[in-house]
Design an enzyme around this catalytic site. Structure first.
Site, mmCIF file in Angstrom:
data_model
loop_
_atom_site.group_PDB
_atom_site.id
_atom_site.type_symbol
_atom_site.label_atom_id
_atom_site.label_comp_id
_atom_site.label_asym_id
_atom_site.label_seq_id
_atom_site.Cartn_x
_atom_site.Cartn_y
_atom_site.Cartn_z
ATOM 1 N N CYS A 1 27.756 -39.979 -105.007
ATOM 2 C CA CYS A 1 27.877 -38.518 -105.163
ATOM 3 C C CYS A 1 29.272 -38.115 -105.646
ATOM 4 O O CYS A 1 29.469 -37.818 -106.815
ATOM 5 C CB CYS A 1 27.554 -37.795 -103.857
ATOM 6 S SG CYS A 1 25.833 -37.921 -103.347
ATOM 7 N N ARG A 2 30.222 -38.099 -104.743
ATOM 8 C CA ARG A 2 31.547 -37.559 -105.055
ATOM 9 C C ARG A 2 32.357 -38.419 -106.020
ATOM 10 O O ARG A 2 32.876 -37.911 -107.023
ATOM 11 C CB ARG A 2 32.348 -37.355 -103.764
ATOM 12 C CG ARG A 2 31.735 -36.328 -102.846
ATOM 13 C CD ARG A 2 32.429 -36.271 -101.502
ATOM 14 N NE ARG A 2 32.156 -37.486 -100.737
ATOM 15 C CZ ARG A 2 32.705 -37.781 -99.580
ATOM 16 N NH1 ARG A 2 33.580 -36.963 -99.034
ATOM 17 N NH2 ARG A 2 32.385 -38.894 -98.940
ATOM 18 N N SER A 3 32.514 -39.695 -105.714
ATOM 19 C CA SER A 3 33.374 -40.525 -106.562
ATOM 20 C C SER A 3 32.817 -40.717 -107.974
ATOM 21 O O SER A 3 33.585 -40.644 -108.935
ATOM 22 C CB SER A 3 33.716 -41.859 -105.901
ATOM 23 O OG SER A 3 32.584 -42.591 -105.552
ATOM 24 N N CYS B 1 34.567 -42.830 -102.406
ATOM 25 C CA CYS B 1 33.888 -42.023 -101.390
ATOM 26 C C CYS B 1 33.071 -42.977 -100.520
ATOM 27 O O CYS B 1 33.211 -44.190 -100.644
ATOM 28 C CB CYS B 1 33.034 -40.911 -102.004
ATOM 29 S SG CYS B 1 31.566 -41.453 -102.903
ATOM 30 N N ASP C 1 30.866 -33.923 -98.675
ATOM 31 C CA ASP C 1 29.883 -34.860 -99.200
ATOM 32 C C ASP C 1 28.560 -34.129 -99.466
ATOM 33 O O ASP C 1 27.860 -33.751 -98.523
ATOM 34 C CB ASP C 1 29.661 -35.992 -98.200
ATOM 35 C CG ASP C 1 28.836 -37.130 -98.767
ATOM 36 O OD1 ASP C 1 28.179 -36.940 -99.815
ATOM 37 O OD2 ASP C 1 28.848 -38.212 -98.153
ATOM 38 N N ASN D 1 29.549 -44.114 -102.984
ATOM 39 C CA ASN D 1 29.718 -44.215 -104.435
ATOM 40 C C ASN D 1 28.480 -43.756 -105.205
ATOM 41 O O ASN D 1 28.115 -44.328 -106.219
ATOM 42 C CB ASN D 1 30.120 -45.635 -104.838
ATOM 43 C CG ASN D 1 30.603 -45.746 -106.286
ATOM 44 O OD1 ASN D 1 30.336 -46.753 -106.945
ATOM 45 N ND2 ASN D 1 31.282 -44.754 -106.802
#
Length: 157
Positions: A13-15, A8, A124, A11
């Protein structure tokens, strides 16, 4: 061993949420010896930092560990050292492909390509604050993503 990298923007939040969730799923299925999971960001801004508080809170809420996870930036070597690189949105996908002129050895895919949903990217939550929505999308696609990775890795052999 099959190596999967989630990517993401930063690195945090999402990933890392996807990394933690898929690690947990892989462990539950007894595949930890066959699948290695990591995450990285397009940018370097958060290198060395743990996942964002919203991500940690959501993972704590559902009992999934993120212990030892810290942000890092994607490297050129990742394009050859991972079998699958999973981008969280269209811009991340394009940024991965733009890292170098020749095609990566890894198969680069968009996370939402395996999810049957009207959204085409994982929003995000750093900007939206909707960590529940992000987690729900990650959860929705994780089984399908794992099935696809296992199937395609056999075809690549």
């Amino acid at each position: 061993m099959i190596r999967v990298l989630f990517v993401c923007l930063g690195n945090i939040c999402r990933s890392p949420m996807a990394e933690a969730y898929l690690r947990d799923l892989v462990s539950q299925k007894g595949l930890s010896e066959r699948v290695m999971i990591d995450s990285a960001g397009i940018g370097h801004w958060h290198e060395g930092k743990p996942p964002y508080i919203g991500t940690r809170d959501k993972l704590d809420e559902v009992g999934i560990s993120y212990e030892g996870m810290t942000a890092r930036q994607i490297k050129l070597d990742d394009l050859d050292n991972f079998d699958f690189i999973v981008a969280m949105d269209h811009q991340n996908y394009q940024d991965i492909l733009n890292l170098r002129e020749e095609a990566p050895t890894a198969k680069v895919v968009r996370y939402m390509d395996v999810v049957d949903h009207e959204l085409t990217e994982v929003p995000d939550p750093y900007h939206t604050g909707k960590f529940d929505e992000t987690f729900d999308l990650i959860k929705l696609g994780a089984e399908r993503l794992l099935e696809r990775i296992m199937k395609e890795s056999k075809e690549m052999e």
